[in-house]
Design a protein around this motif. Structure first.
Motif, PDB file in Angstrom:
ATOM      1  N   GLU A   1       1.393  -2.813  -6.356  1.00 34.73           N
ATOM      2  CA  GLU A   1       2.189  -1.607  -6.196  1.00 34.73           C
ATOM      3  C   GLU A   1       3.664  -1.827  -6.456  1.00 34.73           C
TER       4      GLU A   1
ATOM      5  N   GLU B   1     -11.189   0.363  -2.919  1.00 36.35           N
ATOM      6  CA  GLU B   1     -10.209   1.285  -3.489  1.00 36.35           C
ATOM      7  C   GLU B   1     -10.291   1.295  -5.023  1.00 36.35           C
TER       8      GLU B   1
ATOM      9  N   ARG C   1      -2.789   0.275   7.194  1.00 35.41           N
ATOM     10  CA  ARG C   1      -2.061   0.801   6.045  1.00 35.41           C
ATOM     11  C   ARG C   1      -2.997   1.018   4.875  1.00 35.41           C
ATOM     12  N   GLN C   2      -3.770  -0.014   4.587  1.00 34.16           N
ATOM     13  CA  GLN C   2      -4.663   0.053   3.440  1.00 34.16           C
ATOM     14  C   GLN C   2      -5.698   1.156   3.657  1.00 34.16           C
TER      15      GLN C   2
ATOM     16  N   LYS D   1      -4.226   4.596   3.070  1.00 38.92           N
ATOM     17  CA  LYS D   1      -4.060   4.840   1.639  1.00 38.92           C
ATOM     18  C   LYS D   1      -5.379   5.295   1.045  1.00 38.92           C
TER      19      LYS D   1
ATOM     20  N   ASP E   1       5.349   2.289   3.457  1.00 40.18           N
ATOM     21  CA  ASP E   1       3.936   2.575   3.728  1.00 40.18           C
ATOM     22  C   ASP E   1       3.650   4.051   3.507  1.00 40.18           C
TER      23      ASP E   1
ATOM     24  N   LEU F   1       3.475   5.092  -0.125  1.00 42.14           N
ATOM     25  CA  LEU F   1       2.238   4.698  -0.801  1.00 42.14           C
ATOM     26  C   LEU F   1       1.085   5.609  -0.406  1.00 42.14           C
ATOM     27  N   ILE F   2       1.056   5.998   0.852  1.00 40.92           N
ATOM     28  CA  ILE F   2      -0.015   6.904   1.281  1.00 40.92           C
ATOM     29  C   ILE F   2       0.180   8.265   0.621  1.00 40.92           C
TER      30      ILE F   2
ATOM     31  N   ARG G   1      -0.918   8.927  -2.963  1.00 44.88           N
ATOM     32  CA  ARG G   1      -2.341   9.079  -3.256  1.00 44.88           C
ATOM     33  C   ARG G   1      -2.889  10.406  -2.766  1.00 44.88           C
TER      34      ARG G   1
END
Lengths: 461, 346
Positions: free
Chosen positions: A45, B126, B152-153, B156, B181, B184-185, B188
């Protein structure tokens, strides 16, 4: 008398062993958790420029016409979305500047330089016509710290990193080192990565192709030493924001904080001293900021292969350690600086700095006891055993830790050699380095009044 | 003395033995591991042409993997292919293949005791888009000992897989989440949920609010322009600055009067962002104000003003004039620098 001295050395070493054991356990837990994590996914990322912070890479150069081309070239191909390379020619007396002009097609440019840090006069600024992100500053000689400060003044990005001419940077080094900074919304203001020894590895076009172990015993011992220092010490200390002084490391710093701290200072180890100053600033301004360390190897450096060079390096490092500690002596055992003042400073002072003196004393005692014979033999055995624990065993443990967690060496024979060489550490390598470090202390004490002379040292090692 | 010496010697010898045992264990393991890696490589070579044909044309029969080396070989290959071959059909076939063959294996990995393994499984899920594991992921998220890294992952992935309760999950994330964080979420998230997030903007914590504004700009979400415009009126300068930055990112033209307010702001970051917007829009009518900002006391504002001028139709001429006639030495210097940059580009 001898009994008293032997007991002192014994208990000192036992206390240190206890501390090392603590660090070893912290590192082990930390590293083991991340074992086998994919090498690429966590960084993917960061390739998107809208999320990442750009970095200015500073390359100070003093009489480096031979190596400068390779260093800059390897930097041109690193994997990072936005960065600039700023080479600072620190008044070289050889053809460094001419070489750069020719190889990278430099033209002079006009650029308003913000004088945020005071430096020697900048004569001219150049940009490359081949690579739009490569710049060269030509300035009057002022030493490495001065060159770095000039680079900071010129740089246009919020993070800076200084790179020595004799290192190879991994292509993903910046992604790895910047990750904690980006992840934490810039709560982390300095981030360092592991340095490994390049001797013995295959390096092509500024990239490590295959990791292998050198045939030279002296280099193997240094590899072990680096493993021990970086895997055990740094991770253990970083975990609790206790990491203070890092000799010969690779790090990225927040420019704003470096400027607030007053930039690089004219000491033997500029990076080491800067880290201490940043910690100090964090504590003094009560800021919620951190300095971290990444276990991945990101920078490969060439280790000295001869006794003479190694001796010089160790003397210089130890003098640098002393200067950093002495400059900040107000922090020693000072509760105002929290854990840094009460744990890190005493650790670096008593164990890292004075440790070699005690060790040397121990070795002398062993010899004296052996000569005196009789009941003194027991002291000799006791001291020998404790120094095996202190030296060899922790090195062996560090090698095993590497193999258990990071696993960079690919062949069984490399690991086996590392393990058995570390067994011999107490017998030859350790006493040698102890002696050199004690020489470093003597150097530091003799030159204490006049370390202003260091200013004109120039950049190259 | 000699008794304790013997004891101490015993301790040292014991420790040495322990180290030696660990060493032997690690060596044996390394050998095994080496063999295993070789096995994976062999399978990879075997599968490569087959998998490629399947992904590219969809007409190949894939033999189901049975050993863990086969699983790993196939998944690594697949992951590599979708990274280099970006295309809707390929993505679809990847998901289909993963749903048929890898789900059980990945589920097992999700329960591995080591964090590294669990994370890798999450990354694969993912990348392959195996939505059928969503329920499993939910359970994982609810577990007490789940780490922040996994959380976190997982979030996402909830966003990516259009989990119906993603909004509710977001409401209960822990304090440790950073703006990064959140970004990034949000990146998506589908438009519907994103809009809902924006609708309840002032209910979120600061970090989420900033992330929301930034993402509108980064992802060019023009539907939220009017929201950004309301933020421009907000008394808190950080909102105004971020909103201007997002608008600049989208090169959205603002009215002169509105922009002038920000160009005259007391907060230098606000002036800077307003100038950045001017530079993107080439707004000709604000020339006098921009020229005035060439004399700003803040270095970066002067620099941005010069860039804004340069972008104007006759930018070079205007900078030339400032360089020669301005009464402010800083403005002259800055004009000279940007003149040169402008000429380089020609």
């Amino acid at each position: 008398m001898i009994k008293f001295a032997a007991m002192f050395v014994f208990f000192f070493m036992m206390a240190v062993i206890a501390f090392y054991t603590f660090l070893l356990i912290v590192s082990l837990v930390q590293l083991r958790r991340m074992y086998e994590l994919d090498e690429w996914e966590p960084y993917e990322e960061m390739l998107d420029v809208s999320y990442t912070k750009p970095v200015s890479i500073l390359v100070p150069a003093y009489n480096e016409e031979a190596g400068i081309f390779a260093t800059v070239r390897s930097l041109l191909s690193i994997e990072y979305p936005q960065y600039e390379i700023v080479v600072i020619n620190d008044g070289s007396t050889d053809d460094t500047l001419e070489r750069l002009k020719r190889d990278f097609d430099l033209v002079e440019m006009k650029r308003v330089i913000r004088q945020q840090l005071k430096t020697k006069r900048v004569r001219a600024v150049y940009r490359s016509r081949k690579f739009s992100h490569l710049f060269v500053i030509d300035k009057e000689n002022g030493g490495k710290a001065d060159a770095l400060n000039a680079g900071i003044n010129f740089s246009s990005y919020p993070y800076v990193c200084s790179i020595d001419g004799d290192s190879v940077i991994e292509r993903r080094a910046f992604l790895k080192v910047m990750k904690p900074i980006i992840d934490s919304d810039e709560e982390v203001i300095a981030s360092g990565g592991s340095v490994r020894i390049a001797n013995g590895c295959d390096i092509e076009k500024g990239e490590v192709i295959r990791i292998a172990l050198s045939r030279q015993p002296l280099v193997v011992m240094q590899v072990i030493e680096y493993l021990r220092a970086f895997l055990m010490g740094r991770i253990g200390l970083s975990r609790h924001n206790l990491l203070l002084i890092v000799s010969g490391a690779f790090g990225v710093f927040s420019k704003q904080w470096v400027i607030r701290a007053g930039g690089y200072a004219h000491t033997v180890g500029e990076d080491m001293e800067l880290v201490v100053r940043l910690h100090r600033l964090i504590k003094e301004t009560d800021a919620d900021k951190k300095i971290v360390y990444v276990p991945d190897p990101v920078c490969w450096t060439e280790a000295p292969e001869s006794m003479t060079d190694l001796r010089k390096q160790r003397r210089r490092w130890h003098r640098g350690l002393f200067e950093s500690l002495w400059l900040h002596r107000r922090m020693w055992f000072n509760p105002r600086y929290g854990s840094i003042g009460l744990i890190s400073m005493p650790y670096f002072l008593l164990i890292e700095f004075f440790g070699p003196v005690v060790e040397l004393f121990g070795y002398i005692l062993i010899i004296i006891s052996l000569i005196l014979g009789d009941i003194y033999i027991e002291f000799a055995i006791l001291l020998f055993l404790v120094s095996v624990l202190y030296g060899s065993m922790f090195s062996m443990a560090a090698v095993l830790l590497e193999e258990w967690t990071v696993r960079k060496f690919s062949t069984v024979s490399d690991v086996a050699r590392l393990f058995f060489y570390s067994l011999t550490e107490t017998l030859w390598y350790r006493p040698l380095t102890v002696l050199w470090r004690c020489e470093g202390i003597v150097d530091a004490l003799l030159k204490r009044k006049g370390w202003g002379e260091m200013k004109r040292k120039g950049v190259s090692k | 003395m000699s008794d304790s010496l013997v004891l101490f010697a015993w301790i040292v010898v014991t420790l040495l033995t322990i180290l030696l045992t660990i060493f032997l264990y690690l060596i044996v393991r390394k050998r095994k591991d080496y063999k295993w890696k070789k096995e994976v490589e062999t399978y990879k070579q075997l599968y490569e042409p087959m998998l490629f044909r399947y992904l590219a044309y969809g007409d190949e029969q894939i033999i189901p993997p049975s050993s863990s080396a086969q699983y790993v070989a196939m998944m690594e290959l697949l992951d590599h292919f979708i990274r280099v071959l970006v295309n809707g059909d390929i993505k679809e076939r990847t998901t289909k293949l993963a749903e048929t063959y890898f789900v059980d294996y990945l589920r097992m990995q999700l329960h591995h005791r080591r964090l590294g393994r669990r994370m890798n499984a999450l990354f694969y899920i993912e990348d392959f888009g195996t939505r059928s594991l969503l329920h499993e992921l939910e359970k994982m998220y609810e577990q007490k000992d789940v780490t922040t890294m996994e959380k976190r992952q997982l979030l996402k992935m909830f966003a990516l897989f259009r989990h119906p309760h993603v909004y509710e999950y977001m409401k209960h994330v822990d304090e440790s989440f950073t703006q990064f964080d959140y970004r990034l979420i949000l990146s998506r998230m589908d438009d519907h949920t994103f809009t809902k997030m924006v609708d309840y903007f002032f209910d979120w914590n600061e970090k989420m609010q900033y992330a929301l504004i930034d993402m509108i700009g980064i992802m060019q979400k023009f539907a939220h322009i009017s929201f950004l415009r309301t933020l421009l009126q907000h008394e808190q300068s950080e909102y105004r600055i971020r909103a201007l930055k997002a608008l600049a990112e989208m090169a959205f033209p603002l009215e002169d009067d509105q922009l002038r307010i920000h160009l005259h702001s007391q907060v230098w970051q606000e002036r800077l962002m307003a100038l950045r917007l001017c530079a993107r829009m080439r707004q000709h009518t604000l020339l006098d104000t921009i020229k005035q900002l060439m004399k700003d006391r803040v270095f970066s504002v002067r620099s941005q003003a010069a860039e804004a001028l340069l972008r104007m139709p006759n930018g070079l001429a205007m900078l030339e004039q400032i360089a020669q006639t301005s009464d402010d030495p800083y403005a002259r210097d800055m004009a000279l620098e940007w003149l040169e940059r402008g000429r380089e580009d020609d």
